[in-house]
Enzyme design. Structure first.
Site, mmCIF file in Angstrom:
data_model
loop_
_atom_site.group_PDB
_atom_site.id
_atom_site.type_symbol
_atom_site.label_atom_id
_atom_site.label_comp_id
_atom_site.label_asym_id
_atom_site.label_seq_id
_atom_site.Cartn_x
_atom_site.Cartn_y
_atom_site.Cartn_z
ATOM 1 N N HIS A 150 0.856 -1.193 0.000
ATOM 2 C CA HIS A 150 0.000 0.000 0.000
ATOM 3 C C HIS A 150 0.890 1.242 0.000
ATOM 4 O O HIS A 150 0.767 2.121 0.850
ATOM 5 C CB HIS A 150 -0.961 -0.020 1.187
ATOM 6 C CG HIS A 150 -2.060 -1.016 1.027
ATOM 7 N ND1 HIS A 150 -3.225 -0.736 0.342
ATOM 8 C CD2 HIS A 150 -2.163 -2.298 1.444
ATOM 9 C CE1 HIS A 150 -4.001 -1.808 0.347
ATOM 10 N NE2 HIS A 150 -3.380 -2.772 1.004
ATOM 11 N N ARG B 187 11.650 4.373 -16.244
ATOM 12 C CA ARG B 187 12.704 5.068 -15.501
ATOM 13 C C ARG B 187 12.605 4.864 -13.995
ATOM 14 O O ARG B 187 13.499 5.304 -13.259
ATOM 15 C CB ARG B 187 12.681 6.572 -15.816
ATOM 16 C CG ARG B 187 13.034 6.886 -17.271
ATOM 17 C CD ARG B 187 13.098 8.379 -17.522
ATOM 18 N NE ARG B 187 13.465 8.648 -18.910
ATOM 19 C CZ ARG B 187 12.606 8.753 -19.913
ATOM 20 N NH1 ARG B 187 11.298 8.624 -19.668
ATOM 21 N NH2 ARG B 187 13.024 8.999 -21.141
ATOM 22 N N HIS C 192 -7.090 -9.694 -9.865
ATOM 23 C CA HIS C 192 -6.119 -8.762 -9.300
ATOM 24 C C HIS C 192 -4.880 -8.587 -10.177
ATOM 25 O O HIS C 192 -4.306 -7.495 -10.225
ATOM 26 C CB HIS C 192 -5.696 -9.229 -7.907
ATOM 27 C CG HIS C 192 -6.700 -8.950 -6.835
ATOM 28 N ND1 HIS C 192 -7.845 -9.700 -6.690
ATOM 29 C CD2 HIS C 192 -6.731 -7.989 -5.870
ATOM 30 C CE1 HIS C 192 -8.536 -9.215 -5.671
ATOM 31 N NE2 HIS C 192 -7.888 -8.178 -5.163
ATOM 32 N N ASP D 193 -5.912 -13.282 0.327
ATOM 33 C CA ASP D 193 -6.527 -11.999 0.707
ATOM 34 C C ASP D 193 -8.029 -12.193 0.884
ATOM 35 O O ASP D 193 -8.836 -11.320 0.546
ATOM 36 C CB ASP D 193 -6.228 -10.925 -0.346
ATOM 37 C CG ASP D 193 -6.374 -9.503 0.210
ATOM 38 O OD1 ASP D 193 -6.483 -9.359 1.440
ATOM 39 O OD2 ASP D 193 -6.386 -8.550 -0.586
#
Length: 391
Positions: A197, A229, A253, A277
């Site tokens: 997160h 980058r 997901h 999850d």
């Protein structure tokens, strides 16, 4: 505790190799060994598995709920027992009950419940995963932004104290909310620190890995992505060998091609491991539930808030194994390791979980050739029989 017995009539996967015409001998709550059928010790009761295969029990490092219960709503031992029972029919024999970002009071209650569950040696309970509240609001996902906050001295001390009473304690943090010195202190105390997160860049992720972070939470979801980058946290999870990373293999997901690319590119010794999850829906027919007062809807194989944000997964471990094998194209042995041995390694439990060897936990899953769960043993005790298998 179970008596001494031998499981026969199935191929045996010990976490590394396959054994034919062999028996898995269990003594009490541990594996005694794998013997040729003709060399089963005398006096050992034989149980015919009826074909298929015997594999090490699955280890799930991210389980928010099951059986109609969310840990956030009812942080007590009874809920932990319900969640563990709900996941056992799908092959999960050890799990980290996961608390999504919540108040200090709920977090304290969850730690107390986990401590008591560990004291009682609750079947299937491996420890706790505290996913937040020390995350990045920019990558909050379904977490309540009003409850996300930086880690304080008191938070750090509470985690260190909790670890002393839990077999495993894993916490997901974002570098945006936690200083590196705190991660070092947590890791020294035996807390497994996972990065997630977060919008952090590669260099910061490497710095946090260097001081003790060792896992990344649900790879590719709720994190900075790989760019030309800036490799982001996703790139760091794949490139930094000391990091293991969970992945949600439901086809919602993460795209299967992305999973395959990540698996080919992952630097070791850290591994990509399967996590569900999972939410309260597992083992039920419920169509919605609430989290932090917000309704989450179950539809078309996914769980979402009203605005469409993914909120956990409607996934069990055997389904994740099937997906990796059948859709991603992984060899079955490797898909099984992603569900058992690799997650056990990620949290320092590979000496007793995720494989069959003398002295390892007698956590066993009997699978049909079609990868249906026909039976589950935790610590040598049968906790699920295939006739009751949920579909």
């Amino acid at each position: 505790m179970s008596d001494r017995f031998a499981l026969t009539g199935a191929r045996i996967f010990d976490g590394d190799d396959w054994h034919d015409n062999a028996a898995l001998v269990v003594h009490g709550d541990v594996v005694e060994g794998i013997h040729p059928v003709g060399a089963i010790p005398s006096g050992v009761a034989r149980i015919d598995a009826g074909g298929g295969m015997l594999v090490p029990g699955f280890v799930d490092l991210q389980v928010n709920g099951g059986g109609g219960v969310m840990l956030n709503d009812h942080p007590d031992v009874a809920s932990l027992a319900t969640i563990c029972r709900a996941h056992a029919p799908f092959g999960t024999t050890a799990l980290l009950a996961t608390l999504i970002t919540d108040t200090r009071g709920i977090t304290t209650a969850a730690i107390a419940a986990g401590t008591e569950a560990a004291r009682q040696k609750l079947p299937g309970f491996l420890g706790l995963h505290l996913e937040g509240p020390h995350l990045s609001v920019a990558r909050k996902g379904a977490h309540d932004p009003a409850l996300i906050r930086p880690m304080t001295d008191a938070d750090e001390a509470a985690l260190v104290a909790a670890r002393k009473n839990l077999p495993v304690l894993l916490t997901t943090i974002a570098p945006e909310s936690v200083e590196p010195a705190r991660v070092a202190a947590l890791a020294k105390a035996g807390v497994i620190v996972s990065l997630g997160h977060s919008d952090t860049g590669y260099a910061t992720a490497r710095a946090f890995a260097d001081v003790g972070a060792s896992v990344v939470t649900h790879l590719f979801n709720a994190m900075s992505q790989i760019g030309n980058r800036e490799p982001g946290l996703a790139g760091a999870a794949i490139d930094i060998g000391s990091l293991s990373a969970g992945i949600i293999a439901d086809g919602i997901h993460v795209d299967p091609a992305t999973m395959a690319i990540a698996l080919r590119a992952k630097q070791g010794p850290g591994r990509i491991v399967l996590v569900t999850d999972a939410m309260a829906t597992i083992g039920t027919d419920m169509t919605s539930f609430t989290l932090n007062g917000r309704t989450i809807y179950r539809k078309d194989g996914s769980l979402r808030l009203a605005d469409g944000t993914l909120a956990g997964a409607d996934l069990d471990m055997i389904s994740a194994v099937r997906y990796m094998h059948r859709i991603v194209g992984l060899d079955l042995s490797e898909a099984l390791r992603m569900a058992s041995f690799y997650p056990a390694q990620a949290v320092g439990q590979a000496h007793r979980l995720g494989r069959f060897a003398s002295g390892t936990a007698a956590d066993i899953v009997a699978l049909s050739d079609n990868l249906d769960v026909n039976g589950v043993w935790i610590g040598g005790d049968k906790v699920f029989a295939g006739a009751d298998s949920p579909r």
